[in-house]
Write a protein that holds these residues in place. Structure first.
Motif, mmCIF file in Angstrom:
data_model
loop_
_atom_site.group_PDB
_atom_site.id
_atom_site.type_symbol
_atom_site.label_atom_id
_atom_site.label_comp_id
_atom_site.label_asym_id
_atom_site.label_seq_id
_atom_site.Cartn_x
_atom_site.Cartn_y
_atom_site.Cartn_z
ATOM 1 N N ASN A 1 0.839 -1.200 0.000
ATOM 2 C CA ASN A 1 0.000 0.000 0.000
ATOM 3 C C ASN A 1 0.873 1.248 0.000
ATOM 4 O O ASN A 1 1.890 1.311 0.677
ATOM 5 C CB ASN A 1 -0.927 0.006 1.210
ATOM 6 C CG ASN A 1 -2.088 -0.942 1.059
ATOM 7 O OD1 ASN A 1 -1.919 -2.062 0.580
ATOM 8 N ND2 ASN A 1 -3.258 -0.508 1.468
ATOM 9 N N GLU A 2 0.424 2.263 -0.735
ATOM 10 C CA GLU A 2 1.231 3.474 -0.869
ATOM 11 C C GLU A 2 1.163 4.372 0.363
ATOM 12 O O GLU A 2 2.067 5.158 0.605
ATOM 13 C CB GLU A 2 0.776 4.255 -2.095
ATOM 14 C CG GLU A 2 1.027 3.532 -3.423
ATOM 15 C CD GLU A 2 0.599 4.349 -4.608
ATOM 16 O OE1 GLU A 2 0.034 5.446 -4.402
ATOM 17 O OE2 GLU A 2 0.822 3.901 -5.747
ATOM 18 N N ALA A 3 0.085 4.293 1.107
ATOM 19 C CA ALA A 3 -0.064 5.174 2.261
ATOM 20 C C ALA A 3 -0.801 4.446 3.361
ATOM 21 O O ALA A 3 -1.650 3.597 3.097
ATOM 22 C CB ALA A 3 -0.825 6.442 1.873
ATOM 23 N N PRO A 4 -0.487 4.750 4.636
ATOM 24 C CA PRO A 4 -1.210 4.120 5.736
ATOM 25 C C PRO A 4 -2.643 4.629 5.789
ATOM 26 O O PRO A 4 -2.893 5.821 5.677
ATOM 27 C CB PRO A 4 -0.421 4.558 6.976
ATOM 28 C CG PRO A 4 0.248 5.835 6.573
ATOM 29 C CD PRO A 4 0.555 5.687 5.109
ATOM 30 N N ASP A 5 -3.596 3.708 5.925
ATOM 31 C CA ASP A 5 -4.992 4.128 5.935
ATOM 32 C C ASP A 5 -5.845 3.332 6.900
ATOM 33 O O ASP A 5 -7.041 3.546 6.990
ATOM 34 C CB ASP A 5 -5.587 4.023 4.530
ATOM 35 C CG ASP A 5 -5.463 2.625 3.922
ATOM 36 O OD1 ASP A 5 -5.147 1.694 4.684
ATOM 37 O OD2 ASP A 5 -5.680 2.477 2.725
ATOM 38 N N GLY A 6 -5.271 2.395 7.640
ATOM 39 C CA GLY A 6 -6.064 1.630 8.580
ATOM 40 C C GLY A 6 -7.016 0.667 7.933
ATOM 41 O O GLY A 6 -7.965 0.213 8.555
ATOM 42 N N GLY A 7 -6.800 0.335 6.651
ATOM 43 C CA GLY A 7 -7.778 -0.432 5.911
ATOM 44 C C GLY A 7 -7.558 -1.920 5.864
ATOM 45 O O GLY A 7 -8.159 -2.581 5.028
ATOM 46 N N ASN A 8 -6.722 -2.481 6.681
ATOM 47 C CA ASN A 8 -6.517 -3.924 6.709
ATOM 48 C C ASN A 8 -6.350 -4.398 8.142
ATOM 49 O O ASN A 8 -6.040 -3.611 9.037
ATOM 50 C CB ASN A 8 -5.263 -4.324 5.914
ATOM 51 C CG ASN A 8 -5.365 -3.965 4.443
ATOM 52 O OD1 ASN A 8 -5.068 -2.844 4.057
ATOM 53 N ND2 ASN A 8 -5.805 -4.899 3.628
ATOM 54 N N ILE A 9 -6.545 -5.694 8.368
ATOM 55 C CA ILE A 9 -6.323 -6.299 9.673
ATOM 56 C C ILE A 9 -5.152 -7.264 9.542
ATOM 57 O O ILE A 9 -5.131 -8.092 8.632
ATOM 58 C CB ILE A 9 -7.572 -7.064 10.155
ATOM 59 C CG1 ILE A 9 -8.770 -6.118 10.270
ATOM 60 C CG2 ILE A 9 -7.301 -7.738 11.498
ATOM 61 C CD1 ILE A 9 -10.088 -6.833 10.526
ATOM 62 N N ILE A 10 -4.169 -7.132 10.417
ATOM 63 C CA ILE A 10 -3.041 -8.050 10.433
ATOM 64 C C ILE A 10 -3.175 -8.917 11.691
ATOM 65 O O ILE A 10 -3.487 -8.412 12.768
ATOM 66 C CB ILE A 10 -1.687 -7.303 10.401
ATOM 67 C CG1 ILE A 10 -0.536 -8.293 10.201
ATOM 68 C CG2 ILE A 10 -1.486 -6.415 11.613
ATOM 69 C CD1 ILE A 10 0.802 -7.617 9.898
ATOM 70 N N VAL A 11 -2.995 -10.205 11.533
ATOM 71 C CA VAL A 11 -3.203 -11.156 12.626
ATOM 72 C C VAL A 11 -1.958 -12.018 12.777
ATOM 73 O O VAL A 11 -1.354 -12.430 11.787
ATOM 74 C CB VAL A 11 -4.417 -12.074 12.355
ATOM 75 C CG1 VAL A 11 -4.755 -12.885 13.602
ATOM 76 C CG2 VAL A 11 -5.620 -11.272 11.893
ATOM 77 N N SER A 12 -1.576 -12.303 14.005
ATOM 78 C CA SER A 12 -0.477 -13.221 14.269
ATOM 79 C C SER A 12 -0.799 -13.999 15.534
ATOM 80 O O SER A 12 -1.756 -13.689 16.250
ATOM 81 C CB SER A 12 0.848 -12.469 14.449
ATOM 82 O OG SER A 12 0.835 -11.717 15.646
ATOM 83 N N THR A 13 -0.011 -15.016 15.815
ATOM 84 C CA THR A 13 -0.158 -15.699 17.093
ATOM 85 C C THR A 13 0.248 -14.742 18.204
ATOM 86 O O THR A 13 0.893 -13.712 17.959
ATOM 87 C CB THR A 13 0.727 -16.953 17.159
ATOM 88 O OG1 THR A 13 2.102 -16.538 17.089
ATOM 89 C CG2 THR A 13 0.416 -17.910 16.024
ATOM 90 N N SER A 14 -0.105 -15.064 19.433
ATOM 91 C CA SER A 14 0.248 -14.198 20.553
ATOM 92 C C SER A 14 1.752 -14.121 20.764
ATOM 93 O O SER A 14 2.237 -13.262 21.496
ATOM 94 C CB SER A 14 -0.438 -14.675 21.839
ATOM 95 O OG SER A 14 -0.087 -16.008 22.126
ATOM 96 N N GLY A 15 2.494 -15.024 20.125
ATOM 97 C CA GLY A 15 3.948 -14.962 20.160
ATOM 98 C C GLY A 15 4.526 -14.086 19.071
ATOM 99 O O GLY A 15 5.742 -13.947 18.946
ATOM 100 N N PHE A 16 3.642 -13.480 18.258
ATOM 101 C CA PHE A 16 4.017 -12.538 17.203
ATOM 102 C C PHE A 16 4.947 -13.175 16.175
ATOM 103 O O PHE A 16 5.995 -12.646 15.834
ATOM 104 C CB PHE A 16 4.624 -11.259 17.798
ATOM 105 C CG PHE A 16 3.652 -10.528 18.675
ATOM 106 C CD1 PHE A 16 2.756 -9.625 18.143
ATOM 107 C CD2 PHE A 16 3.591 -10.801 20.031
ATOM 108 C CE1 PHE A 16 1.819 -8.990 18.946
ATOM 109 C CE2 PHE A 16 2.657 -10.166 20.855
ATOM 110 C CZ PHE A 16 1.778 -9.259 20.304
ATOM 111 N N GLY A 17 4.520 -14.342 15.702
ATOM 112 C CA GLY A 17 5.224 -14.999 14.613
ATOM 113 C C GLY A 17 4.767 -14.463 13.279
ATOM 114 O O GLY A 17 4.293 -13.326 13.164
ATOM 115 N N GLU A 18 4.859 -15.282 12.237
ATOM 116 C CA GLU A 18 4.514 -14.857 10.883
ATOM 117 C C GLU A 18 3.035 -14.461 10.809
ATOM 118 O O GLU A 18 2.146 -15.258 11.108
ATOM 119 C CB GLU A 18 4.791 -16.002 9.897
ATOM 120 C CG GLU A 18 4.578 -15.633 8.450
ATOM 121 C CD GLU A 18 5.568 -14.565 7.966
ATOM 122 O OE1 GLU A 18 5.210 -13.825 7.029
ATOM 123 O OE2 GLU A 18 6.675 -14.481 8.536
ATOM 124 N N PRO A 19 2.721 -13.213 10.404
ATOM 125 C CA PRO A 19 1.322 -12.767 10.380
ATOM 126 C C PRO A 19 0.636 -13.093 9.056
ATOM 127 O O PRO A 19 1.273 -13.450 8.070
ATOM 128 C CB PRO A 19 1.456 -11.252 10.546
ATOM 129 C CG PRO A 19 2.748 -10.933 9.857
ATOM 130 C CD PRO A 19 3.656 -12.129 10.098
#
Length: 321
Positions: free
Chosen positions: A283-301
């Motif tokens: 994405n060219e600019a931050p816009d809050g338009g997606n959800i990123i999910v990972s395990t609680s250990g913050f592995g590969e999202p």
């Protein structure tokens, strides 16, 4: 890679990831809901995305949001998943919308106004007590109150300082918030509810550091938050990271490697996953338009794409009902 192909791949990955996070492939079925209701098992339900003018719902196993609420902002779900609390600070031209805090019943569809005040009153983002009987929020920028859900009675917890982004720990003992000290500037502080003591747990290393969105980890021993502490010199627009700190102020650590836009981290009801509003590197600019999910250990999202809800303000993860 074309935009169409990128979106198709993101959606495929999101569906696989969402099914893993919820244990449900293809959406939340009636049988799964009934099973969850009959046991004490915590089942992860939909994401709620506040977009300023209303609240959208993204169901498990899906990526396309549906409208849940037509107005309001800063929505958050009760620990049992049944009620959604949200605020409104705007006034419509005909005066029909005034500042309020309301509750939406996800079972019956009924809406009950909890607080209502004249125009000019400002409500901050609400947070639920773990037993679901109270909601804490900042009123007027400098007064943190607890509101009894049954009676709407307000109890002042602390006042006199600028506060925002309160989050109630799952063990019920503390509330963490962004706090502006008159002598020390912006910090993260915890309020110990039993004693009323307020303690700093994080102070930025440099003036101008942007940090926000503190949320307790499920074990209530650490706080996760968004910060550009480690990414201020990057060329990524809106670049930041997720960090965490112990509730005694020690053990600061960086949780995510890539500098990205992050907003409103939240843990899944079962405590196994962490999600946040973000944008993929393409994405060219931050816009809050997606959800990123990972395990609680913050592995590969993995990503839940959502250009349908750009410029979102808050993410919540509801328990299935």
């Amino acid at each position: 890679m074309t935009e169409l192909n990128r979106r198709a791949l993101l959606r495929a990955a999101a569906l696989a990831g969402a099914a893993t996070a919820t244990g449900l492939a293809g959406g939340l079925t009636g049988a799964a809901s009934a099973a969850a209701a009959e046991t004490t098992e915590v089942v992860n339900g939909p994401w709620l995305v506040s977009v300023g003018w209303g609240v959208l719902q993204v169901d498990p196993g899906h990526t396309t949001p549906q409208q849940l609420l037509a107005d309001g902002d800063q929505a958050t779900t009760s620990p049992d998943g049944r009620y959604v609390a949200w605020i409104n600070n705007a006034r419509s031209g005909d005066g029909s919308l005034m500042p309020y805090v309301s509750l939406f019943d996800r079972v019956t569809g009924e809406i009950r106004k909890l607080l209502a005040d004249p125009f000019g009153t400002h409500y901050g983002a609400p947070t639920w007590s773990p037993d679901g009987t109270q909601i804490a929020l900042v009123i007027g920028n400098d007064t943190l109150v607890a509101v009894d859900v049954a009676t709407a009675a307000k109890r002042v917890l602390v006042q006199g300082h600028a506060m925002s982004y309160p989050n109630w720990s799952r063990d019920g003992s503390m509330i963490v918030m962004r706090w502006v000290s008159r002598s020390e500037g912006p910090q993260l502080r915890t309020l110990e509810l039993a004693t009323g003591k307020v303690r700093p747990i994080y102070t930025p290393e440099a003036a101008g550091e942007l940090f926000h969105g503190p949320v307790f980890m499920p074990n209530s021993e650490r706080v996760v938050f968004c910060t550009n502490r480690w990414t201020r010199d990057t060329e990524v627009l809106g670049g930041a990271a997720l960090g965490s700190v112990r509730i005694d102020g020690t053990g600061l650590k960086r949780l995510t490697d890539e500098p990205r836009y992050y907003l409103s981290p939240v843990f899944s009801p079962d405590g196994r996953y962490c999600a946040a509003l973000s944008v993929p590197p393409s994405n060219e600019a931050p816009d809050g338009g997606n959800i990123i999910v990972s395990t609680s250990g913050f592995g590969e999202p993995w990503w839940i794409p959502g250009d349908e809800y750009d410029d979102s303000s808050r993410l919540d993860w509801a328990r299935a009902i």
